[in-house]
Design a protein around this motif. Structure first.
Motif, PDB file in Angstrom:
ATOM      1  N   LEU A 297      -2.748  56.785 144.774  1.00 24.79           N
ATOM      2  CA  LEU A 297      -2.534  56.109 143.696  1.00 24.79           C
ATOM      3  C   LEU A 297      -0.929  55.619 143.700  1.00 24.79           C
ATOM      4  O   LEU A 297      -0.554  54.389 143.537  1.00 24.79           O
ATOM      5  CB  LEU A 297      -2.528  56.760 142.359  1.00 24.79           C
ATOM      6  CG  LEU A 297      -3.968  56.823 141.886  1.00 24.79           C
ATOM      7  CD1 LEU A 297      -4.298  57.547 140.634  1.00 24.79           C
ATOM      8  CD2 LEU A 297      -4.258  55.328 141.462  1.00 24.79           C
ATOM      9  N   PRO A 298      -0.028  56.448 144.325  1.00 20.09           N
ATOM     10  CA  PRO A 298       1.385  56.051 144.211  1.00 20.09           C
ATOM     11  C   PRO A 298       1.765  54.781 145.213  1.00 20.09           C
ATOM     12  O   PRO A 298       2.459  54.191 144.953  1.00 20.09           O
ATOM     13  CB  PRO A 298       2.251  57.355 144.707  1.00 20.09           C
ATOM     14  CG  PRO A 298       1.192  58.284 144.496  1.00 20.09           C
ATOM     15  CD  PRO A 298      -0.143  57.674 144.586  1.00 20.09           C
TER      16      PRO A 298
ATOM     17  N   ILE B 129      -1.118  58.387 136.719  1.00 20.75           N
ATOM     18  CA  ILE B 129      -1.042  58.753 138.122  1.00 20.75           C
ATOM     19  C   ILE B 129      -0.886  60.325 138.390  1.00 20.75           C
ATOM     20  O   ILE B 129      -1.827  60.936 139.079  1.00 20.75           O
ATOM     21  CB  ILE B 129      -0.060  58.025 138.858  1.00 20.75           C
ATOM     22  CG1 ILE B 129      -0.213  56.652 138.899  1.00 20.75           C
ATOM     23  CG2 ILE B 129       0.162  58.508 140.220  1.00 20.75           C
ATOM     24  CD1 ILE B 129       0.644  55.721 139.774  1.00 20.75           C
TER      25      ILE B 129
ATOM     26  N   VAL C   9       6.326  57.843 141.413  1.00 21.07           N
ATOM     27  CA  VAL C   9       6.005  56.942 140.255  1.00 21.07           C
ATOM     28  C   VAL C   9       7.035  56.640 139.154  1.00 21.07           C
ATOM     29  O   VAL C   9       7.513  55.366 138.988  1.00 21.07           O
ATOM     30  CB  VAL C   9       4.946  57.558 139.526  1.00 21.07           C
ATOM     31  CG1 VAL C   9       4.584  56.793 138.420  1.00 21.07           C
ATOM     32  CG2 VAL C   9       3.676  57.883 140.099  1.00 21.07           C
TER      33      VAL C   9
ATOM     34  N   ILE D 214      -2.725  50.847 135.097  1.00 21.19           N
ATOM     35  CA  ILE D 214      -1.088  50.829 135.485  1.00 21.19           C
ATOM     36  C   ILE D 214      -0.743  49.407 135.764  1.00 21.19           C
ATOM     37  O   ILE D 214       0.469  49.221 135.411  1.00 21.19           O
ATOM     38  CB  ILE D 214      -1.385  51.560 136.719  1.00 21.19           C
ATOM     39  CG1 ILE D 214      -1.713  53.084 136.604  1.00 21.19           C
ATOM     40  CG2 ILE D 214       0.225  51.747 137.569  1.00 21.19           C
ATOM     41  CD1 ILE D 214      -2.158  53.869 137.648  1.00 21.19           C
TER      42      ILE D 214
ATOM     43  N   TRP E 224       1.378  51.312 143.680  1.00 18.42           N
ATOM     44  CA  TRP E 224       2.664  51.143 142.708  1.00 18.42           C
ATOM     45  C   TRP E 224       3.206  49.606 142.901  1.00 18.42           C
ATOM     46  O   TRP E 224       3.261  49.006 142.043  1.00 18.42           O
ATOM     47  CB  TRP E 224       3.666  51.980 142.748  1.00 18.42           C
ATOM     48  CG  TRP E 224       4.319  52.096 141.479  1.00 18.42           C
ATOM     49  CD1 TRP E 224       5.818  51.962 141.367  1.00 18.42           C
ATOM     50  CD2 TRP E 224       3.810  52.231 140.158  1.00 18.42           C
ATOM     51  NE1 TRP E 224       6.171  52.218 140.282  1.00 18.42           N
ATOM     52  CE2 TRP E 224       5.050  52.422 139.345  1.00 18.42           C
ATOM     53  CE3 TRP E 224       2.671  52.456 139.333  1.00 18.42           C
ATOM     54  CZ2 TRP E 224       4.993  52.452 137.818  1.00 18.42           C
ATOM     55  CZ3 TRP E 224       2.734  52.724 138.247  1.00 18.42           C
ATOM     56  CH2 TRP E 224       3.747  52.884 137.433  1.00 18.42           C
TER      57      TRP E 224
END
Lengths: 498, 169
Positions: free
Chosen positions: A51-52, A208, A407, A339, A55
């Protein structure tokens, strides 16, 4: 109408067939396959860990990568199922029954190859079904108001809770997610709820760290707690790959698996781990050689692998068209879109048609890419199974912590990951469905705002949920699913854990 | 073992009840800031808390019924002791991992990303066992550096440099 559809498909095709698009899908397929191939790591966990990295990405490119991970993860799980008789993911559990005997007979290439071809077949069929179902469903959902949306989200949550081994545990898990989603600023009054004087909780918990903790960290801790000794694997893929005749011989099994996979995928909460077993059993029932099943039947590999990959397209139908994810993996995909400021649901087809249509095309492309990745790296992927668990776990934890920090550059997020990881571990150890908690958390805002909007419109009259026919039907489904689960759990004998 | 599991279930369900009650209780004053919506910010969390409490009580009731039913349960003591010791060893490893992770989070800003992550990976591998010290050290240093390059240099994310930040500047 048809011209619009074609234009939108072309729009999606133009996005996917760029260097970034193809690269994102390819990386996703590789990472997903590796993740799936490592016992104890599944598609949801791989998605959570990465997930990160999304970003700074363009939201569409990020979601294309996640489509690749989702498909690759389902296929990758079959590799340890065949090589060591231990499923890499729960969705590959049925593959062990015939895949492992094939490996023991020296037909490893045949089993791994058939698993790849079946996964691709299931994935391709599901990508077509996704397009056929999602677009009209989104059209219907455009007419939904707050009461219907509230009822829909409640159905999603109760179905996922009722499909767990114990309805009470399922409901508690989903409610914990809902409760965690209420932390932070109230969307109506602006008051900070459950902040307990902590500045960092004003905005509530971030998606996240929540996903990384509940899916990834908890899984690492759980694998240490439930340590399974791995055997050294002979990863030589010596035998021949499947011929066209082999593929033709297994086509019916793949078709059965694919249809079941798509159908199960559309149902909230069911998922690939159920689809693979139903696909396996149905393929055995329709097979000309049912007695070969369990002793190394190629159809016994084809059916569950087609089923678990066909789930991908099916599971994306409610996620894209209604904004209600039906599984942990689609909940994370929904999170990726949120996000990046996008809200999946019917309006996405109107406001951002590039997103759903590029997902349709990418699912198709991801399955094609999977053939090349699978065939090119099949021997290398088999070696992944042998990486020591202690090293793997330590490295994953380091990625999780640094990823969570990245994050917001906040130590609080890293603490949150640890907190959610421990929560996830407790839930897993006591057989609570973690995916229900994840769904509760991601749907919390939707459930509460539509609940309160409905009551605002109705001036506080709670009958609004029962006066509207769609919400009435949906709420009845939710109530029946809970009552039936209580009946089958405690009065008809306990269901087998799913 | 079976008794311990049942005890675990009871404790967990009591914990859910306590947590849900706290949330219900804390939500009560939110009623005073109700604006235009007839429900207010307190109702939804309170409904969810009540669901948790009802389900946890239901679970406790099931535990109570199962203890009544399973009085004739025969347990292989030797096997149970073996499983228990394995479970305990693994549980200790998990607890140590959580403690080491907690310490890592605390010292991350202070001694910086690179050295704290080297220590984290080294101790996490050590706790789980199965790898030689020099191999462990190589992996810890190599992987920490790899992550540093990926996050700091490629993704341009500011990682804590801490006391030893001067090395990188």
């Amino acid at each position: 109408m048809f011209v619009d559809l074609l234009q939108n498909i072309m729009l999606g095709t133009n996005i996917v067939f760029t260097i970034e698009g193809i690269l994102a899908i390819t990386i996703g397929v590789i990472v997903g396959t590796i993740g799936g191939a490592i016992p104890g790591i599944n598609a949801s966990m791989t998605m959570a860990i990465l997930l990160p990295f999304t970003w700074g990405m363009d939201p569409i490119i990020a979601i294309l990568m996640y489509v690749g991970i989702y498909c690759g993860g389902q296929y990758g799980g079959s590799i340890p199922s065949i090589l060591i008789g231990t499923p890499g993911t729960p969705s590959s559990a049925a593959t062990v029954l015939d895949g492992y005997p094939l490996h023991l007979k020296g037909k490893t290439g045949l089993a791994l190859g058939m698993s790849l071809y079946a996964s691709v077949t299931g994935g391709l069929i599901s990508s077509v079904v996704l397009m056929i179902l999602a677009i009209p469903l989104a059209g219907v959902a455009l007419a939904f108001g707050p009461p219907e949306y509230f009822a829909l989200a409640v159905v999603g949550l109760t179905l996922i809770a009722s499909l767990s081994a114990d309805i009470f545990k399922g409901l508690i898990a989903a409610s914990i997610g809902l409760l965690l989603a209420t932390v932070g600023l109230d969307p109506f009054s602006g008051i900070v709820r459950f902040g307990f004087g902590t500045e960092q909780l004003i905005q509530g918990f971030e998606l996240i760290p929540f996903y990384m903790g509940i899916f990834a960290l908890s899984q690492v801790l759980y694998s240490v707690y439930k340590k399974i000794e791995r055997v050294a694997v002979d990863y030589s893929v010596s035998s021949r790959y499947p011929s066209f005749a082999d593929y033709k011989g297994c086509f019916l099994a793949m078709l059965i698996g694919s249809i079941i996979g798509v159908f199960v995928g559309v149902m909230p909460g069911a998922g690939a781990s159920i689809a693979c077993w139903i696909g396996y059993n149905e393929a055995r029932r329709w097979s000309k050689h049912p007695k070969d099943f369990g002793n190394g039947a190629l159809e016994g590999v084809a059916a569950p692998e087609a089923a678990n990959n066909a789930v991908t397209g099916g599971a994306m139908v409610p996620m894209l068209s209604l904004g209600i994810p039906g599984s942990g993996s689609t909940a994370i995909m929904l999170g990726v879109l949120i996000i990046h400021g996008l809200r999946p649901g019917p309006m996405l087809f109107v406001t951002n048609p590039d997103v759903p249509y590029s997902i349709f095309v990418s699912l198709f492309v991801a399955n094609i890419v999977m053939i090349f990745i699978g065939l090119a790296f099949i021997r290398l992927l088999a070696k992944v199974v042998n990486i020591p668990e202690s090293i793997m776990n330590a490295c994953i934890l380091a990625i999780i912590f640094v990823g969570a920090f990245s994050v917001n550059n906040s130590i609080f997020d890293v603490f949150a990951v640890l907190l959610f990881g421990v929560l996830g571990l407790i839930l897993k150890v006591h057989d609570y469905p973690v995916s229900a908690t994840a769904l509760g958390f991601v749907l919390g805002y939707l459930v509460e705002t539509n609940f309160r909007r409905s009551l605002t419109v109705a001036k506080g009259n709670w009958m609004i949920f029962f006066q509207n026919p769609i919400s009435l039907v949906l709420i009845c489904i939710a109530i029946i699913s809970v009552i039936y689960s209580i009946y089958s759990n405690y009065f008809k004998g306990r269901k087998e854990s799913v | 073992m079976a008794t311990k599991k049942l005890l675990g279930r009871v404790v967990l369900n009591l914990a859910w009840i306590i947590i849900a009650t706290v949330f219900y209780w804390v939500a009560i004053p939110y009623a005073s800031v109700r604006t235009f919506d007839p429900v207010g910010p307190h109702v939804f969390p309170q409904i969810v808390s009540v669901i948790i409490i009802v389900c946890a009580v239901g679970n406790l009731f099931i535990v109570f019924l199962s203890t009544k039913k399973d009085k004739s349960l025969v347990i292989d003591i030797k096997e149970a002791q073996q499983t228990e010791s394995t479970d305990f060893r693994n549980l200790m490893k998990v607890v140590l991992i959580i403690i080491v992770s907690g310490i890592y989070i605390v010292i991350l800003n202070w001694i910086g990303y690179l050295f704290s992550t080297i220590l984290l990976i080294f101790f996490l591998v050590l706790i789980q066992g199965g790898t030689k010290l020099n191999k462990n050290l190589m992996i810890s240093c190599g992987f920490s550096l790899f992550l540093y390059i990926v996050f700091s240099r490629i993704l341009n994310i500011l990682l804590p440099e801490g006391l030893l930040g001067f090395i990188f500047t």
